[in-house]
Enzyme design. Structure first.
Site, mmCIF file in Angstrom:
data_model
loop_
_atom_site.group_PDB
_atom_site.id
_atom_site.type_symbol
_atom_site.label_atom_id
_atom_site.label_comp_id
_atom_site.label_asym_id
_atom_site.label_seq_id
_atom_site.Cartn_x
_atom_site.Cartn_y
_atom_site.Cartn_z
ATOM 1 N N ARG A 141 60.175 18.037 -57.270
ATOM 2 C CA ARG A 141 59.477 19.164 -57.902
ATOM 3 C C ARG A 141 57.990 18.855 -57.783
ATOM 4 N NH1 ARG A 141 61.005 23.180 -61.745
ATOM 5 N NH2 ARG A 141 59.419 23.698 -63.298
ATOM 6 N N HIS A 168 61.060 28.321 -54.602
ATOM 7 C CA HIS A 168 61.934 27.781 -55.657
ATOM 8 C C HIS A 168 63.372 28.155 -55.285
ATOM 9 C CE1 HIS A 168 63.184 26.080 -59.282
ATOM 10 N NE2 HIS A 168 62.525 26.816 -60.177
ATOM 11 N N GLN A 171 66.399 28.198 -57.891
ATOM 12 C CA GLN A 171 66.314 29.303 -58.843
ATOM 13 C C GLN A 171 66.872 30.580 -58.240
ATOM 14 O OE1 GLN A 171 64.800 29.355 -62.201
ATOM 15 N NE2 GLN A 171 66.040 31.212 -62.127
ATOM 16 N N CYS A 303 62.875 33.938 -64.595
ATOM 17 C CA CYS A 303 63.267 32.545 -64.339
ATOM 18 C C CYS A 303 62.971 31.622 -65.511
ATOM 19 C CB CYS A 303 62.580 32.030 -63.074
ATOM 20 S SG CYS A 303 60.791 32.219 -63.080
ATOM 21 N N ARG A 331 71.974 28.015 -63.386
ATOM 22 C CA ARG A 331 71.268 27.001 -62.622
ATOM 23 C C ARG A 331 72.179 25.786 -62.422
ATOM 24 N NH1 ARG A 331 65.759 26.670 -62.603
ATOM 25 N NH2 ARG A 331 66.148 24.984 -61.117
#
Length: 366
Positions: A141, A168, A171, A303, A331
């Site tokens: 990340r 992302h 996501q 999100c 997720r």
């Protein structure tokens, strides 16, 4: 708002003003699922564009299977070690990845890089060559997308993008998995994103294209998605019957939508622009008035974390149309599927064989 709308579509038959494909986009055979799984084993996931349409279908199918029957995968990744290097703060991404691999039989190790960016203490290549000797998979990340791609290029183990300034992907996979749960299939779905054309928007556009959805993105002038992402999404949509529409008009974008999505107006790393951005994005706030232009059974998505009463009002975020906590839960299931695919633990189960092959619920509405 005096803006021009640019519609970019593929060229199959036209039904209800939107293109539709003749063939379904689901995995059609055990052989196709097996072949997609073999191709993904050992691969990186730096971008949604790393996946083919068939691989995305197999990944979605596996996510449904994992959620429906988690016990079938309880020991699929026994003794596998996953390391997570995060330069940015996280709640959902960290906890769902840790829970995902722990419940698949593996183990997670977290390294906080919020005070020491990757590559500062030692080169990214040296770091990658060390980690590949101990770990089975790496989750990153970061701020710079190039950090992820450089480590992936140097590493012999799979690398997963858990958020960068460009994309992302985890996501977006979880979000469209959530939409499949609600609507039966994403094919033909009218999906609208309102707000900043940021990393989340990029991955959503690419995923929508791969699943044959009709994606409309409404942003203020100067905040549109990156051109290379737009072009790639169009290229993919041309093969699936989806479409990409770009506009600056949020009302036009939301009209007739099945799903309305927004994100914060100021992403991590751009906090210094928050005051400047606030008035620019005010007309793009998702509130009850804007949602009233969507389909009666439309859903709202975010999100998270959300800036309440900034990009979205409390009434919408906490209202009956909101799927935000379903997204957050999913997720974990989506990331289980990603880990299983990249680490060779994927298998097909009977309960998920029809994923994506049935018509979308209410697909022929006008």
């Amino acid at each position: 708002m005096g803006s021009k709308t640019v519609i970019m579509t593929s060229k199959p038959d036209i039904v209800d003003d939107f293109p539709r494909t003749h063939a379904t986009l689901g995995i059609q055979s055990d052989t196709a699922f097996s072949e997609a799984s073999k191709r993904l084993c050992g691969r990186d996931l730096c971008s949604i564009a790393d996946l083919t349409v068939e691989e995305m279908a197999a990944l979605m199918e596996l996510a449904h299977a994992v959620k429906a029957n988690p016990e079938d995968f309880r020991h699929a990744l026994d003794a596998r070690q996953m390391v997570m290097f995060f330069e940015k703060a996280s709640l959902r991404t960290r906890l769902t990845f840790e829970t995902a691999i722990n419940t698949l039989g593996g183990n997670a190790i977290f390294v906080d890089q919020t005070q020491s960016p990757l590559g500062e203490r030692e080169s990214l290549a040296d770091m990658a060559h060390n980690i590949e000797r101990w770990m089975a998979i790496m989750v990153l990340r970061t701020y710079a997308h190039e950090t992820i791609t450089e480590i992936a290029a140097c590493s012999k183990i799979p690398v997963i993008n858990a958020l960068s300034d460009l994309e992302h992907p985890c996501q977006a996979i979880a979000d469209f998995f959530t939409l499949e749960e609600r609507f039966g299939s994403a094919e033909g779905l009218r999906f609208t994103y309102v707000g900043d054309g940021n990393n989340v928007c990029h991955s959503l556009m690419l995923t929508a294209a791969q699943l044959g959805a009709h994606c409309t993105v409404a942003t203020p002038k100067g905040f549109a998605p990156k051109l290379d992402i737009i072009h790639k999404a169009i290229e993919i949509a041309e093969t699936t019957g989806g479409s990409i529409t770009l506009t600056h008009d949020p009302v036009k974008a939301v009209t007739g939508a099945d799903a309305v999505y927004t994100d914060v107006c100021t992403s991590m790393g751009f906090e210094h622009e928050a005051t400047k951005r606030a008035p620019i994005f005010k007309p793009y706030q998702v509130n009850e008035g804007l949602m009233a232009n969507a389909q009666a059974d439309a859903v709202f998505m975010h999100c998270l974390p959300a800036h309440r009463n900034a990009e979205v009002t409390d009434a919408v975020l906490d209202g009956p149309q909101s799927l935000v906590f379903d997204q957050a839960e999913n997720r974990m299931h989506a990331q289980k599927a990603i880990l299983l695919m990249l680490l060779g633990g994927a298998k097909r189960t009977n309960n998920s064989r029809n994923r994506g092959t049935q018509p979308r619920k209410n697909a022929n509405r006008s």
